[in-house]
Write a protein that holds these residues in place. Structure first.
Motif, PDB file in Angstrom:
ATOM      1  N   ALA A 199     165.831 -20.873  34.793  1.00 57.10           N
ATOM      2  CA  ALA A 199     166.706 -20.867  33.615  1.00 57.10           C
ATOM      3  C   ALA A 199     166.943 -22.273  33.076  1.00 57.10           C
ATOM      4  CB  ALA A 199     168.041 -20.212  33.962  1.00 57.10           C
ATOM      5  N   SER A 200     167.156 -22.329  31.768  1.00 60.81           N
ATOM      6  CA  SER A 200     167.406 -23.591  31.079  1.00 60.81           C
ATOM      7  C   SER A 200     168.886 -23.943  31.029  1.00 60.81           C
ATOM      8  CB  SER A 200     166.888 -23.509  29.643  1.00 60.81           C
ATOM      9  OG  SER A 200     165.514 -23.217  29.647  1.00 60.81           O
ATOM     10  N   MET A 257     168.267 -27.629  25.225  1.00 61.51           N
ATOM     11  CA  MET A 257     167.822 -26.280  24.941  1.00 61.51           C
ATOM     12  C   MET A 257     167.236 -26.225  23.539  1.00 61.51           C
ATOM     13  SD  MET A 257     170.257 -23.584  26.846  1.00 61.51           S
ATOM     14  CE  MET A 257     169.656 -22.452  25.703  1.00 61.51           C
ATOM     15  N   LYS A 258     166.245 -25.394  23.432  1.00 60.35           N
ATOM     16  CA  LYS A 258     165.579 -25.233  22.147  1.00 60.35           C
ATOM     17  C   LYS A 258     166.441 -24.436  21.181  1.00 60.35           C
ATOM     18  CE  LYS A 258     160.966 -25.246  24.158  1.00 60.35           C
ATOM     19  NZ  LYS A 258     159.757 -24.437  24.413  1.00 60.35           N
ATOM     20  N   LEU A 276     156.522 -13.833  21.549  1.00 56.04           N
ATOM     21  CA  LEU A 276     156.230 -15.212  21.967  1.00 56.04           C
ATOM     22  C   LEU A 276     154.746 -15.524  21.813  1.00 56.04           C
ATOM     23  CD1 LEU A 276     158.488 -15.331  25.130  1.00 56.04           C
ATOM     24  CD2 LEU A 276     158.887 -16.576  22.987  1.00 56.04           C
ATOM     25  N   GLN A 277     153.895 -14.578  22.153  1.00 58.24           N
ATOM     26  CA  GLN A 277     152.449 -14.777  21.999  1.00 58.24           C
ATOM     27  C   GLN A 277     152.066 -14.999  20.539  1.00 58.24           C
ATOM     28  OE1 GLN A 277     151.213 -11.155  23.967  1.00 58.24           O
ATOM     29  NE2 GLN A 277     150.661 -12.259  25.845  1.00 58.24           N
ATOM     30  N   ASP A 278     152.822 -14.398  19.639  1.00 55.70           N
ATOM     31  CA  ASP A 278     152.586 -14.566  18.202  1.00 55.70           C
ATOM     32  C   ASP A 278     153.316 -15.778  17.624  1.00 55.70           C
ATOM     33  OD1 ASP A 278     150.906 -12.374  18.114  1.00 55.70           O
ATOM     34  OD2 ASP A 278     152.463 -10.986  17.438  1.00 55.70           O
ATOM     35  N   GLY A 279     153.923 -16.583  18.501  1.00 56.86           N
ATOM     36  CA  GLY A 279     154.591 -17.798  18.049  1.00 56.86           C
ATOM     37  C   GLY A 279     155.980 -17.604  17.482  1.00 56.86           C
ATOM     38  N   ARG A 280     156.598 -16.462  17.750  1.00 57.25           N
ATOM     39  CA  ARG A 280     157.949 -16.183  17.252  1.00 57.25           C
ATOM     40  C   ARG A 280     158.944 -16.239  18.401  1.00 57.25           C
ATOM     41  NH1 ARG A 280     154.700 -12.874  14.118  1.00 57.25           N
ATOM     42  NH2 ARG A 280     154.870 -11.034  15.420  1.00 57.25           N
ATOM     43  N   GLY A 281     159.791 -17.225  18.348  1.00 61.55           N
ATOM     44  CA  GLY A 281     160.859 -17.342  19.331  1.00 61.55           C
ATOM     45  C   GLY A 281     160.686 -18.530  20.249  1.00 61.55           C
ATOM     46  N   VAL A 282     161.825 -18.966  20.785  1.00 60.22           N
ATOM     47  CA  VAL A 282     161.848 -20.135  21.675  1.00 60.22           C
ATOM     48  C   VAL A 282     162.362 -19.802  23.063  1.00 60.22           C
ATOM     49  CG1 VAL A 282     162.109 -21.749  19.760  1.00 60.22           C
ATOM     50  CG2 VAL A 282     164.155 -20.869  20.918  1.00 60.22           C
ATOM     51  N   GLY A 283     162.918 -18.602  23.217  1.00 56.99           N
ATOM     52  CA  GLY A 283     163.488 -18.263  24.516  1.00 56.99           C
ATOM     53  C   GLY A 283     163.732 -16.779  24.674  1.00 56.99           C
ATOM     54  N   ALA A 290     158.464 -20.708  26.485  1.00 55.53           N
ATOM     55  CA  ALA A 290     159.818 -20.211  26.219  1.00 55.53           C
ATOM     56  C   ALA A 290     160.805 -20.694  27.280  1.00 55.53           C
ATOM     57  CB  ALA A 290     159.828 -18.688  26.186  1.00 55.53           C
ATOM     58  N   GLU A 291     162.037 -20.836  26.869  1.00 57.95           N
ATOM     59  CA  GLU A 291     163.128 -21.109  27.800  1.00 57.95           C
ATOM     60  C   GLU A 291     163.728 -19.769  28.231  1.00 57.95           C
ATOM     61  OE1 GLU A 291     165.879 -24.007  26.341  1.00 57.95           O
ATOM     62  OE2 GLU A 291     164.363 -25.574  26.362  1.00 57.95           O
ATOM     63  N   ILE A 292     164.429 -19.794  29.354  1.00 48.37           N
ATOM     64  CA  ILE A 292     164.960 -18.568  29.949  1.00 48.37           C
ATOM     65  C   ILE A 292     166.466 -18.708  30.184  1.00 48.37           C
ATOM     66  CG2 ILE A 292     164.844 -17.003  31.952  1.00 48.37           C
ATOM     67  CD1 ILE A 292     162.207 -17.164  30.335  1.00 48.37           C
ATOM     68  N   LEU A 293     167.189 -17.649  29.884  1.00 50.32           N
ATOM     69  CA  LEU A 293     168.599 -17.515  30.240  1.00 50.32           C
ATOM     70  C   LEU A 293     168.777 -16.169  30.932  1.00 50.32           C
ATOM     71  CD1 LEU A 293     170.372 -18.679  26.955  1.00 50.32           C
ATOM     72  CD2 LEU A 293     170.046 -19.998  29.057  1.00 50.32           C
ATOM     73  N   VAL A 294     169.812 -16.067  31.760  1.00 53.17           N
ATOM     74  CA  VAL A 294     170.151 -14.792  32.406  1.00 53.17           C
ATOM     75  C   VAL A 294     171.577 -14.439  32.015  1.00 53.17           C
ATOM     76  CG1 VAL A 294     170.425 -13.545  34.581  1.00 53.17           C
ATOM     77  CG2 VAL A 294     168.649 -15.297  34.373  1.00 53.17           C
TER      78      VAL A 294
END
Length: 148
Positions: free
Chosen positions: A110-111, A1-2, A21-28, A53-57
């Motif tokens: 999900a990651s 995981m990132k 995310l489009q602006d490059g801020r964040g990994v998930g 991006a990675e995904i969690l629920v």
């Protein structure tokens, strides 16, 4: 995981995560049944993954009696019930919950698995027992998906 910034926004603010995310801020992004229907979660997850991006629920079982129009669209809705009812879940029900968690996490890509849990309360041993069952279901789902 990132490692890095993970976005989790409430109702009607999933677009904020996309913009970040489009602006490059964040990994998930952490998706929530309280804030987003299951169909919409799958669509948003695809958008977020498309940006790397990675995904969690987060099943958000901390208040199992809470329901709204979004929670009812998830397969785990039948397990959002009172602590006393959750105390009586059978091994078959735990397996069913595991399968539902597996299905949700598979469909959003999900990651990893976030284990559902109810809030601990001082002197309530049954809460620990319920959470042990919920954690067991999450473990089974993660093993089936070969996730951390």
């Amino acid at each position: 995981m990132k490692r890095g910034i993970w976005h989790q926004f409430g109702h009607h603010s999933q677009t904020l995560a996309l913009e970040q995310l489009q602006d490059g801020r964040g990994v998930g992004v952490i998706l929530s049944p309280r804030d987003l229907s299951f169909d919409k979660a799958q669509a948003r997850a695809a958008e977020y993954r498309g940006l790397g991006a990675e995904i969690l629920v987060d099943q958000q079982f901390y208040e199992p009696a809470f329901t709204n129009e979004h929670t009812g669209t998830y397969p785990t809705e039948v397990f959002r019930r009172s602590l006393s009812s959750l105390r009586r879940v059978s091994e078959q029900e735990v397996d069913d919950l595991a399968a539902k968690i597996e299905g949700i996490n598979s469909r959003v890509g999900a990651s990893a698995i976030i284990a559902p849990a109810v809030c601990y309360e001082a002197g309530r041993v049954e809460t620990a027992e319920v959470n042990a069952a919920l954690f067991g279901a999450a473990r089974k789902a993660g093993e089936a998906l070969k996730l951390p």
